[in-house]
Design an enzyme around this catalytic site. Structure first.
Site, mmCIF file in Angstrom:
data_model
loop_
_atom_site.group_PDB
_atom_site.id
_atom_site.type_symbol
_atom_site.label_atom_id
_atom_site.label_comp_id
_atom_site.label_asym_id
_atom_site.label_seq_id
_atom_site.Cartn_x
_atom_site.Cartn_y
_atom_site.Cartn_z
ATOM 1 N N LEU A 66 59.184 -85.693 -3.351
ATOM 2 C CA LEU A 66 60.087 -85.403 -4.196
ATOM 3 C C LEU A 66 60.435 -84.146 -4.633
ATOM 4 O O LEU A 66 60.102 -83.254 -3.429
ATOM 5 C CB LEU A 66 58.663 -85.389 -5.577
ATOM 6 N N PRO A 67 61.714 -83.539 -4.404
ATOM 7 C CA PRO A 67 61.906 -82.141 -5.000
ATOM 8 C C PRO A 67 60.744 -80.951 -4.778
ATOM 9 O O PRO A 67 61.250 -80.044 -3.937
ATOM 10 C CB PRO A 67 63.289 -82.525 -5.972
ATOM 11 N N THR A 97 57.996 -81.599 -0.010
ATOM 12 C CA THR A 97 57.793 -79.591 1.400
ATOM 13 C C THR A 97 57.372 -79.172 -0.371
ATOM 14 O O THR A 97 58.363 -79.224 -1.514
ATOM 15 C CB THR A 97 58.824 -79.329 1.558
ATOM 16 N N LYS A 172 53.915 -76.509 7.921
ATOM 17 C CA LYS A 172 55.537 -76.718 7.023
ATOM 18 C C LYS A 172 56.417 -75.244 7.436
ATOM 19 O O LYS A 172 57.342 -75.121 7.476
ATOM 20 C CB LYS A 172 55.902 -77.422 6.400
ATOM 21 N N LYS A 247 64.754 -72.641 -0.547
ATOM 22 C CA LYS A 247 63.638 -73.578 -1.097
ATOM 23 C C LYS A 247 62.274 -72.540 0.063
ATOM 24 O O LYS A 247 62.031 -72.501 -0.650
ATOM 25 C CB LYS A 247 63.444 -75.240 -1.161
#
Ligand code: NAD
Length: 299
Positions: A66-67, A97, A172, A247
Site C-alpha cells: 500500500l502507498p 514502505t 529500508k 517519501k
C-alpha cells in the site's frame, strides 16, 4: 492443498508480486480500490473480490503493498479493521514502505488479536516486482521470518531478517537514504568532470576502477548515453520516481528525529531532490530519481 493468500494493494508493485504468487501455485484473493488494477490481477490468475474482508476470509497469508503508513494503519486497525477479520493462524506480511512506528503499531495490534505479523519492505522497483527478484527486509520474530519464506521466495531473490517488527522498515530507510546520497554525489562528480571537458563515459570508466566506485555508477549511471537500458538513457522514464525517493527520505528524517540521530548527508540529499522536483516551475516528481543529474547539468 494449495495455500491461500489475500493480497491487498495491486498497484505498480503489488500487481507483479501477486502474479508471481499465482505462478508459484498459491490461490490469491486480490483486493484493490481501483477497478483497473483488480481487472489486471484477475487476468494474472487472481480471484478478484470487492472488499478487503472477503479477501482475508480463510486466508493462510495476508500480503499488503500500500502507498503509505496512514493507509496501512487504516486498512488493518482503524478503517477496515482487517486484523479482526483475519484468521488467527494467518501470517500478515506488510511489504509497503512506511515508518517503523506504523509497522510497530500494526504489529502490536495484531499480537493482541493473536495474529502473526512481519513488516517486509522491498528493494527493487517495478521490474524486479514483475520478475520476482525483489530483496525483502523482514522485521519480526525468527519463527515468523521462517514462516514468511515460502511467500517471499515466490516474489523475491534475496530475503533478510533485519530484527524485530519495524526493523525491516529501518533497514529500508537506511538503504534508500544511502542510495539518494551516492546517486546525488555521483551526479555531482560526473557533472564536474563534464564541465571541465571530460567525456562522462571515460570518467565513469575511470571511477568504476577507482575509489569512487559505487552502485549508482556501476548499475544506474545518471548521465544520458553512458549506459544502455537505464532510465537516464530513456528520458528518465520508468525506474524509481523522485516522489518515491522523497517519501523515503522523509521517513529517514522522521526516524532520525525520533532517535535524535544526525543525518546531514541524508538531509542534504532530501533538499537536493526537493530542489530538483520543483526546479524550473515543472514538477519532476514522476521522473526516475537519477534525473537528479539535471539539477547539476542545468539541462
Ligand atoms: P501504487 O500507488 O502503484 O499502488 C498502491 C495500490 O494500493 C493502488 O493500486 C491503490 O489503489 C491501492 N490502495 C490504496 N488504498 C487502498 C486501500 N485502502 N485498500 C486497498 N487498496 C488500496 O504504489 P506502488 O508503486 O505499487 O508502491 C506500493 C508501495 O511499495 C509503497 O509503499 C512504495 O513506497 C513501495 N515501493 C515502491 C517501489 C516502486 O518502484 N514503485 C519500490 C519499492 C517500494
Amino acid at each position: 492443498m494449495s495455500k491461500t493468500v489475500a493480497f491487498i494493494g495491486l498497484g505498480n508493485m503489488g500487481g507483479g508480486m501477486a502474479a508471481n504468487l499465482v505462478k508459484a501455485g498459491f490461490e490469491v484473493n486480490a483486493f484493490d480500490l481501483m477497478e483497473a488494477n483488480l481487472n489486471a490481477a484477475k487476468e494474472a490468475g487472481c480471484t478478484a473480490v470487492d472488499c478487503a474482508k472477503k479477501a482475508v476470509d480463510g486466508a493462510d497469508y495476508v500480503v499488503s503493498m500500500l502507498p503509505n503508513g496512514a493507509i496501512v494503519e487504516s486498512v488493518y486497525i482503524d478503517g477496515d479493521a482487517l486484523l479482526e477479520a483475519i484468521p488467527k493462524q494467518a501470517l500478515v506480511l506488510d511489504c509497503s514502505t512506511i515508518a517503523p512506528d506504523n509497522s510497530r503499531r500494526v504489529g502490536a495490534a495484531a499480537e493482541k488479536l493473536g495474529v502473526q505479523f512481519v513488516d517486509a519492505p522491498v528493494s527493487g522497483g517495478v521490474a524486479a516486482a514483475a520478475a520476482g527478484t525483489l530483496a525483502f527486509m523482514v522485521g519480526g520474530t525468527q519463527a515468523n521470518f521462517e514462516a514468511s519464506k515460502p511467500i517471499l521466495e515466490a516474489m523475491g531473490a534475496n530475503i533478510f531478517r533485519a530484527g524485530d517488527v519495524g526493523a525491516g522498515q529501518v533497514a529500508k530507510i537506511c538503504n534508500n537514504m544511502l542510495l539518494a546520497i551516492h546517486m546525488s554525489g555521483t551526479a555531482e562528480a560526473l557533472q564536474l568532470g563534464i564541465d571541465n571537458g571530460l567525456d562522462p563515459k571515460a570518467l565513469s570508466d575511470i571511477m568504476l576502477k577507482s575509489s569512487g566506485c559505487n552502485w549508482s555508477l556501476e548499475k544506474y549511471n545518471p548521465v544520458p548515453g553512458v549506459m544502455e537500458g537505464v532510465p537516464s538513457s530513456n528520458g528518465y522514464q520508468g525506474g524509481f520516481m523522485v516522489d518515491l525517493m522523497l517519501k523515503d527520505l522523509g521517513l529517514a528524517q522522521e526516524a532520525a528525529n525520533g532517535s535524535k540521530s544526525s543525518i546531514p548527508m541524508g538531509s542534504a540529499a532530501r533538499n537536493l531532490f526537493n530542489l530538483h522536483k520543483n526546479s524550473d516551475g515543472e514538477d519532476k516528481g514522476g521522473r526516475d530519481f537519477s534525473s537528479i543529474q539535471q539539477l547539476f547539468s542545468r539541462d
